[in-house]
Design an enzyme around this catalytic site. Structure first.
Site, PDB file in Angstrom:
ATOM      1  N   CYS B  86       0.832  -1.202   0.000  1.00 24.70           N
ATOM      2  CA  CYS B  86       0.000   0.000   0.000  1.00 24.70           C
ATOM      3  C   CYS B  86       0.876   1.264   0.000  1.00 24.70           C
ATOM      4  O   CYS B  86       1.502   1.566  -0.995  1.00 24.70           O
ATOM      5  CB  CYS B  86      -0.979  -0.038   1.169  1.00 24.70           C
ATOM      6  SG  CYS B  86      -2.335   1.135   1.009  1.00 24.70           S
ATOM      7  N   HIS B 194      -3.479  -5.678   1.191  1.00 28.54           N
ATOM      8  CA  HIS B 194      -2.730  -5.855   2.434  1.00 28.54           C
ATOM      9  C   HIS B 194      -2.646  -7.320   2.852  1.00 28.54           C
ATOM     10  O   HIS B 194      -3.535  -7.801   3.547  1.00 28.54           O
ATOM     11  CB  HIS B 194      -3.408  -5.067   3.557  1.00 28.54           C
ATOM     12  CG  HIS B 194      -3.241  -3.591   3.441  1.00 28.54           C
ATOM     13  ND1 HIS B 194      -2.270  -2.896   4.118  1.00 28.54           N
ATOM     14  CD2 HIS B 194      -3.924  -2.671   2.715  1.00 28.54           C
ATOM     15  CE1 HIS B 194      -2.362  -1.606   3.823  1.00 28.54           C
ATOM     16  NE2 HIS B 194      -3.356  -1.438   2.967  1.00 28.54           N
ATOM     17  N   GLU B 196      -0.913  -8.570   5.131  1.00 23.05           N
ATOM     18  CA  GLU B 196      -0.799  -8.699   6.601  1.00 23.05           C
ATOM     19  C   GLU B 196      -2.157  -8.638   7.288  1.00 23.05           C
ATOM     20  O   GLU B 196      -2.282  -8.991   8.451  1.00 23.05           O
ATOM     21  CB  GLU B 196       0.149  -7.615   7.151  1.00 23.05           C
ATOM     22  CG  GLU B 196      -0.436  -6.215   7.316  1.00 23.05           C
ATOM     23  CD  GLU B 196      -0.542  -5.432   6.007  1.00 23.05           C
ATOM     24  OE1 GLU B 196      -0.436  -6.047   4.925  1.00 23.05           O
ATOM     25  OE2 GLU B 196      -0.757  -4.201   6.067  1.00 23.05           O
TER      26      GLU B 196
END
Lengths: 82, 226
Positions: B86, B194, B196
């Site tokens: 990002c 994302h 994560e």
């Protein structure tokens, strides 16, 4: 010494903000507005330079390195006033 | 050692470290943006999401000049793996470590949703745990994620297989539906989604671990098969 640099998106880069502003202008009845491209204006105060050419060179270098992203934007040194 | 770079305004640094530690079982270290060097024994660099420097000027434009970025550049040029997520992707583009740039989303809306991504290439260091054509579900959350590169650059990226992830339904106007792109050498990779945030079933899926896990495999000497 004062200078103005403007940064605009390259002509082939889509400008959704400009389009939204154009639509709003039409909504307000300004049918004459056919297109809007949004940009940025930087007003800089510089240390006194020997001459305008030196100042212009400095501004171009700065614009290329920082003020504009050359992948998507063009810049113009608009004015230099002592 | 996995090094997570922390800029003023980064906000996914802890999530990234959590995913690496609690899910993938590897420790990581935070590197403050003012450090002139990466932590000793850095084997991979992660640039997390967030709003470095408040997105002033352009997303990622100021972070590019942080002292640590010179070290990241040296690490990347030596072939070390660098993953930008990002805002990290935006920083890598602004730094010139990746081609192209990220623009305001086409419809101007901030998009925050799970998206389906098609894996275009299965290779270390970032996608060895996924198969070509496989669909991964990973969330996006961004206002400036519309990938742009000029026609010549796009053609080159496609020809050289640098597009690793593509949106199944384009959420932001990215050219060629590009969600993630690597540099020519393949060791620097940026993606808007994302990974994560998608490492545990309780938060909607574990597909993100496929990306981060690929990097772990690479660093630990596994996952060589393309």
């Amino acid at each position: 010494m004062k200078a103005v640099v403007t940064v605009t998106l390259k002509p082939d880069v889509l400008d959704p903000q400009g389009q939204a502003i154009q639509h709003a202008a039409r909504f307000l009845g300004y049918d004459a507005v056919r297109d809007v491209r949004q940009g940025k204006r930087f007003e800089l105060t510089l240390e006194p330079a020997a001459d305008r050419e030196e100042a212009a060179a400095l501004l171009s270098e700065l614009a290329e390195k920082l003020l504009a992203n050359p992948v998507i934007e063009d810049f113009r040194v608009e004015s230099i006033e002592s | 050692m996995f090094s997570v770079i922390q800029f003023p305004g980064s906000n996914d640094d802890r999530d990234t470290r959590f995913a690496m530690k609690s899910v993938l079982g590897v420790p990581s270290e935070l590197a403050w943006h003012k450090s002139a060097d990466l932590p000793a024994d850095t084997r991979a660099v992660l640039l997390p999401g967030g709003f470095s420097y408040g997105d002033y000027l352009r997303c990622g434009a100021m972070a590019r000049f942080s002292p640590v970025m010179a070290a990241v550049r040296r690490f990347a040029e030596a072939g070390g793996p660098v993953l930008g997520i990002c805002n990290g992707f935006q920083i890598l583009c602004e730094s010139g470590l990746l081609p192209g740039a990220l623009l305001r989303n086409r419809d101007l809306h901030f998009v925050c949703e799970h998206v389906a991504l098609r894996v275009e290439r299965s290779a270390p260091p970032f996608t060895s745990r996924a198969r070509v054509g496989e669909i991964l579900h990973i969330p996006v959350k961004h206002g400036e994620g519309s990938y742009f590169a000029d026609d010549a650059t796009l053609a080159r990226l496609e020809e050289r297989g640098q597009v690793l992830l593509r949106y199944c339904e384009n959420p932001n106007g990215s050219r060629n539906d590009i969600a993630g792109v690597a540099n020519e050498a393949g060791n620097v990779f940026g993606m808007m989604p994302h990974p994560e945030h998608a490492v545990e079933p309780v938060v909607g899926g574990t597909d993100g671990a496929r990306i981060l896990g690929s990097l772990v495999d690479f660093v630990q000497g596994r996952g060589k098969a393309a």
